[in-house]
Motif scaffolding. Structure first.
Motif, PDB file in Angstrom:
ATOM      1  N   PHE A  64       0.829  -1.208   0.000  1.00  0.00           N
ATOM      2  CA  PHE A  64       0.000   0.000   0.000  1.00  0.00           C
ATOM      3  C   PHE A  64       0.860   1.254   0.000  1.00  0.00           C
ATOM      4  CE2 PHE A  64      -3.620  -2.707   1.232  1.00  0.00           C
ATOM      5  CZ  PHE A  64      -4.632  -2.131   0.467  1.00  0.00           C
ATOM      6  N   ALA A  65       2.035   1.188   0.630  1.00  0.00           N
ATOM      7  CA  ALA A  65       2.930   2.349   0.687  1.00  0.00           C
ATOM      8  C   ALA A  65       3.477   2.719  -0.695  1.00  0.00           C
ATOM      9  CB  ALA A  65       4.086   2.077   1.651  1.00  0.00           C
ATOM     10  N   LYS A  66       3.432   1.790  -1.647  1.00  0.00           N
ATOM     11  CA  LYS A  66       3.893   2.067  -3.018  1.00  0.00           C
ATOM     12  C   LYS A  66       2.880   2.922  -3.790  1.00  0.00           C
ATOM     13  CE  LYS A  66       6.391  -2.324  -3.473  1.00  0.00           C
ATOM     14  NZ  LYS A  66       6.409  -3.616  -4.201  1.00  0.00           N
ATOM     15  N   VAL A  67       1.630   2.938  -3.320  1.00  0.00           N
ATOM     16  CA  VAL A  67       0.590   3.744  -3.970  1.00  0.00           C
ATOM     17  C   VAL A  67       0.815   5.196  -3.540  1.00  0.00           C
ATOM     18  CG1 VAL A  67      -1.900   4.151  -4.167  1.00  0.00           C
ATOM     19  CG2 VAL A  67      -1.026   1.805  -3.900  1.00  0.00           C
ATOM     20  N   PRO A  68       0.874   6.124  -4.506  1.00  0.00           N
ATOM     21  CA  PRO A  68       1.061   7.538  -4.126  1.00  0.00           C
ATOM     22  C   PRO A  68       0.014   7.962  -3.081  1.00  0.00           C
ATOM     23  CG  PRO A  68       1.223   7.278  -6.500  1.00  0.00           C
ATOM     24  CD  PRO A  68       0.776   5.948  -5.950  1.00  0.00           C
ATOM     25  N   LYS A  69       0.474   8.715  -2.064  1.00  0.00           N
ATOM     26  CA  LYS A  69      -0.379   9.081  -0.932  1.00  0.00           C
ATOM     27  C   LYS A  69      -1.691   9.729  -1.357  1.00  0.00           C
ATOM     28  CE  LYS A  69      -0.431  11.478   3.535  1.00  0.00           C
ATOM     29  NZ  LYS A  69      -1.755  11.005   3.786  1.00  0.00           N
ATOM     30  N   ALA A  70      -1.631  10.658  -2.291  1.00  0.00           N
ATOM     31  CA  ALA A  70      -2.854  11.343  -2.735  1.00  0.00           C
ATOM     32  C   ALA A  70      -3.834  10.341  -3.365  1.00  0.00           C
ATOM     33  CB  ALA A  70      -2.519  12.457  -3.726  1.00  0.00           C
ATOM     34  N   GLN A  71      -3.307   9.408  -4.144  1.00  0.00           N
ATOM     35  CA  GLN A  71      -4.152   8.396  -4.786  1.00  0.00           C
ATOM     36  C   GLN A  71      -4.758   7.460  -3.733  1.00  0.00           C
ATOM     37  OE1 GLN A  71      -2.078   6.151  -7.815  1.00  0.00           O
ATOM     38  NE2 GLN A  71      -3.833   4.831  -8.223  1.00  0.00           N
ATOM     39  N   LEU A  72      -3.953   7.056  -2.749  1.00  0.00           N
ATOM     40  CA  LEU A  72      -4.453   6.176  -1.694  1.00  0.00           C
ATOM     41  C   LEU A  72      -5.503   6.895  -0.846  1.00  0.00           C
ATOM     42  CD1 LEU A  72      -4.346   3.459  -0.251  1.00  0.00           C
ATOM     43  CD2 LEU A  72      -2.441   4.347   1.114  1.00  0.00           C
ATOM     44  N   ASP A  73      -5.238   8.151  -0.494  1.00  0.00           N
ATOM     45  CA  ASP A  73      -6.210   8.927   0.290  1.00  0.00           C
ATOM     46  C   ASP A  73      -7.529   9.073  -0.456  1.00  0.00           C
ATOM     47  OD1 ASP A  73      -4.359   9.184   2.327  1.00  0.00           O
ATOM     48  OD2 ASP A  73      -3.822  11.253   1.835  1.00  0.00           O
TER      49      ASP A  73
END
Length: 150
Positions: A64-73
């Protein structure tokens, strides 16, 4: 007499030790905190605590940390889209590692995952890094990336 007491105690302990469902098993593993949070936000905890059986390709916290923060949020804020992504990681039935075959597999979400077995097992673009974590309602296979439906 002591042997009978010991056997009775062991039998009682075995009977009272309850198997864990997929959600409890994932939480206990300690490496699926983001997945557990996402399942809660998507309203899928009760589903994966259900009868099953399910096969879950579970992304680790590192995945999950590989997903860009803005996209994950954004994903965590969109319950419908989040549920679609999470159910894309779930296949009906209990598929153990020894039974995995290359090809397309229909997910609970409705799309198909592509499984390849050349040079290790992959699910879409994610490597399967640990297999056969048993739960009382299915099995978890650990993957190193979040996979997204088309």
């Amino acid at each position: 007499m002591k042997k009978a007491i010991l056997i009775t105690a062991l039998a009682f302990a075995a009977a009272s030790a309850q198997a864990k469902d997929i959600v409890d098993t994932a939480v206990a593993a300690g490496q699926f905190n983001t997945l557990a949070t996402a399942l809660q936000k998507a309203g899928l905890v009760d589903t994966l605590k259900g009868k099953g059986p399910f096969t879950v390709f579970a992304p680790t916290d590192e995945a999950f940390a590989k997903v860009p923060k803005a996209q994950l949020d954004a994903l965590l804020a969109d319950k419908e889209k989040l549920a679609a992504v999470l159910t894309y990681h779930v296949v009906p039935g209990k598929v153990m590692a020894k039974d995995v075959k290359a090809g397309e597999v229909k997910t609970v979400q409705g799309s198909t995952l592509t499984v390849s077995t050349a040079g290790g097992v992959k699910v879409d673009n994610a490597n399967v890094i640990k297999t056969d974590i048993a739960a009382d309602n299915g099995v978890i296979h650990v993957i190193d990336a979040v996979v997204l439906p088309n």
